[in-house]
Write an enzyme that holds these catalytic residues in place. Structure first.
Site, mmCIF file in Angstrom:
data_model
loop_
_atom_site.group_PDB
_atom_site.id
_atom_site.type_symbol
_atom_site.label_atom_id
_atom_site.label_comp_id
_atom_site.label_asym_id
_atom_site.label_seq_id
_atom_site.Cartn_x
_atom_site.Cartn_y
_atom_site.Cartn_z
ATOM 1 N N ASN A 14 5.570 14.315 18.188
ATOM 2 C CA ASN A 14 6.733 13.321 17.150
ATOM 3 C C ASN A 14 7.563 14.278 16.376
ATOM 4 O O ASN A 14 6.717 14.266 15.193
ATOM 5 C CB ASN A 14 6.095 12.687 16.607
ATOM 6 C CG ASN A 14 7.124 11.573 16.562
ATOM 7 O OD1 ASN A 14 7.142 10.303 16.127
ATOM 8 N ND2 ASN A 14 8.590 11.538 16.948
ATOM 9 N N ASN A 65 17.089 8.217 14.186
ATOM 10 C CA ASN A 65 17.361 8.816 14.835
ATOM 11 C C ASN A 65 18.421 9.490 15.823
ATOM 12 O O ASN A 65 19.471 9.554 15.149
ATOM 13 C CB ASN A 65 17.409 7.062 16.041
ATOM 14 C CG ASN A 65 15.669 6.207 15.480
ATOM 15 O OD1 ASN A 65 14.973 6.921 15.368
ATOM 16 N ND2 ASN A 65 16.343 4.815 15.306
ATOM 17 N N GLY A 75 5.761 5.458 12.015
ATOM 18 C CA GLY A 75 4.195 6.121 11.190
ATOM 19 C C GLY A 75 3.925 7.511 11.506
ATOM 20 O O GLY A 75 3.268 7.765 10.310
ATOM 21 N N ASN A 76 4.568 8.542 12.795
ATOM 22 C CA ASN A 76 3.650 9.722 12.727
ATOM 23 C C ASN A 76 5.312 10.638 11.393
ATOM 24 O O ASN A 76 4.754 11.472 10.919
ATOM 25 C CB ASN A 76 4.317 10.371 13.771
ATOM 26 C CG ASN A 76 3.687 9.816 15.285
ATOM 27 O OD1 ASN A 76 2.226 9.941 14.504
ATOM 28 N ND2 ASN A 76 3.782 9.128 15.898
ATOM 29 N N ASN A 200 11.622 -1.036 20.318
ATOM 30 C CA ASN A 200 10.881 -0.019 20.987
ATOM 31 C C ASN A 200 9.496 -0.695 21.905
ATOM 32 O O ASN A 200 9.448 -2.151 22.071
ATOM 33 C CB ASN A 200 10.096 0.680 19.739
ATOM 34 C CG ASN A 200 10.754 1.155 18.549
ATOM 35 O OD1 ASN A 200 11.303 2.463 18.573
ATOM 36 N ND2 ASN A 200 10.586 0.587 17.371
ATOM 37 N N GLU A 218 11.568 4.671 22.849
ATOM 38 C CA GLU A 218 11.990 4.539 21.143
ATOM 39 C C GLU A 218 13.507 4.353 21.018
ATOM 40 O O GLU A 218 13.780 4.342 21.473
ATOM 41 C CB GLU A 218 11.282 5.915 20.235
ATOM 42 C CG GLU A 218 9.759 6.296 20.128
ATOM 43 C CD GLU A 218 9.899 6.744 18.959
ATOM 44 O OE1 GLU A 218 9.938 6.621 17.488
ATOM 45 O OE2 GLU A 218 9.153 7.821 19.102
ATOM 46 N N ARG A 219 13.749 3.231 20.386
ATOM 47 C CA ARG A 219 15.060 2.906 19.948
ATOM 48 C C ARG A 219 15.765 3.683 19.510
ATOM 49 O O ARG A 219 15.117 4.412 17.838
ATOM 50 C CB ARG A 219 14.399 1.374 18.954
ATOM 51 C CG ARG A 219 15.807 0.944 18.707
ATOM 52 C CD ARG A 219 15.556 -0.235 17.379
ATOM 53 N NE ARG A 219 15.380 0.111 16.204
ATOM 54 C CZ ARG A 219 14.841 -0.781 15.570
ATOM 55 N NH1 ARG A 219 15.870 -1.523 15.217
ATOM 56 N NH2 ARG A 219 13.924 0.055 14.685
ATOM 57 N N CYS A 227 4.117 7.579 18.849
ATOM 58 C CA CYS A 227 4.971 6.659 18.213
ATOM 59 C C CYS A 227 4.423 5.471 17.135
ATOM 60 O O CYS A 227 2.800 5.625 17.824
ATOM 61 C CB CYS A 227 5.626 5.615 18.952
ATOM 62 S SG CYS A 227 6.471 4.247 17.545
ATOM 63 N N GLY A 228 4.074 6.147 16.353
ATOM 64 C CA GLY A 228 2.741 6.001 15.452
ATOM 65 C C GLY A 228 3.028 4.244 14.614
ATOM 66 O O GLY A 228 2.059 3.684 14.959
ATOM 67 N N THR A 229 3.582 4.012 14.955
ATOM 68 C CA THR A 229 4.169 2.332 14.603
ATOM 69 C C THR A 229 3.778 1.741 16.064
ATOM 70 O O THR A 229 3.409 0.717 16.148
ATOM 71 C CB THR A 229 5.578 2.354 14.289
ATOM 72 O OG1 THR A 229 6.164 2.234 15.284
ATOM 73 C CG2 THR A 229 6.115 2.368 12.597
ATOM 74 N N GLY A 230 4.532 2.483 17.385
ATOM 75 C CA GLY A 230 3.784 1.582 18.469
ATOM 76 C C GLY A 230 2.668 1.653 18.524
ATOM 77 O O GLY A 230 2.182 1.245 18.777
#
Length: 287
Positions: A14, A65, A75-76, A200, A218-219, A227-230
């Site tokens: 990422n 983005n 997150g990443n 997302n 990802e949005r 995707c860290g938050t994902g």
């Protein structure tokens, strides 16, 4: 013309372009994000990250983005922010406080032989109240949690669990994720009317009580390697659906993140790598 120095970094593939906002001025970060993200005519990245002064934390992070929209969190990227500020002397502590649009996050740096190789991030408590995600519950589900809710896309009903980790996520458990046509399916979830700020979307296959596999749309970006938050949202959704333990390895195309949803403090902790790719300068930026 003014040259802007940058560093390209990646966490599980990422990848983002990072700019030291303590020294550089970016007049239009949305436009610059579009420019640098292009993998044919730009640097090539999943977006742009500005590292800025903060009056609340050690540094402030803004993330844009490839379509120019600003995201609340990544997150990443935040692991790479921790490595960047330490390696560049902006913060000399092993624990870095990072202000984001989703709040302050605590980044505990991981070292190997004196080198910062990754971080464990306190991602805070997951947001499960639909109005705060934000997500509109399907008709007839009002007043219930958005867990395993039926959502219709192209005539197919998917069971969706919605979670916010500072940004909205829709988590879907199913078999055969490798064969999914994400460029077709992903945007239909991202722009689904149930998600007023877009979402997302994570497509997840459970391997065991301690391991899952996922792909992510990802949005504002499209499919990414990680995707860290994902991954955090997936771990929370796994527990809510009684599919895994509270500590789980999330396998993404770019590698594995260890996610722990701590029962004691209700916070989600994410551990993973952070790497520098190269330094460079944008030499043709006009103020």
């Amino acid at each position: 013309m003014k040259a802007i120095k940058f560093t390209k970094m990646q966490g599980l593939g990422n990848d983002y372009v990072y700019i030291n906002g303590f020294e550089e001025h970016v007049p239009d970060p949305s436009a610059l994000a579009k420019r640098v993200s292009d993998r044919h005519f730009g640097i090539g990245s999943d977006g742009l990250v500005l590292i800025l002064p903060s009056n609340k934390a050690d540094v402030r992070m803004r993330m844009f983005n490839p379509d120019g929209s600003e995201a609340e969190m990544c997150g990443n990227a935040i692991r790479c922010v921790g490595k960047f500020v330490f390696d560049n002397g902006l913060c000399t502590k092993d624990t870095v406080q990072v202000e984001t649009a989703a709040g302050i996050r605590i980044v505990r740096l991981l070292k190997d032989g004196g080198e910062i190789t990754g971080a464990t991030v306190d991602m805070g408590a997951p947001v499960l109240n639909p109005a705060d995600i934000p997500a509109n519950l399907p008709e007839g589900m009002e007043g219930k949690p958005f867990v395993n809710c039926p959502v219709m896309v192209d005539g197919v009903t998917y069971e969706v669990t919605a979670v916010s980790m500072g940004n909205p996520h829709a988590v879907i458990f199913l078999r055969g994720i490798d064969s999914l046509d994400l460029p077709d399916l992903g945007p239909k979830f991202e722009h689904h009317p149930l998600f007023p700020q877009r979402t997302n979307t994570e497509f997840v296959e459970v391997v065991s009580r301690s391991r899952v596999r996922m792909r992510v749309w990802e949005r504002g970006t499209g499919e990414t390697l990680a995707c860290g938050t994902g991954a955090c949202a997936v771990a929370v959704a796994c527990v809510l659906n009684e599919l895994t333990e509270r500590s789980v390895d999330v396998e993404l195309p770019g590698g594995v993140l260890r996610i722990v949803w701590d029962k004691a403090d209700n916070h989600v902790y994410m551990s993973g790598p952070a790497s520098k790719v190269f330094d460079g300068a944008l030499s043709a930026w006009k103020e």
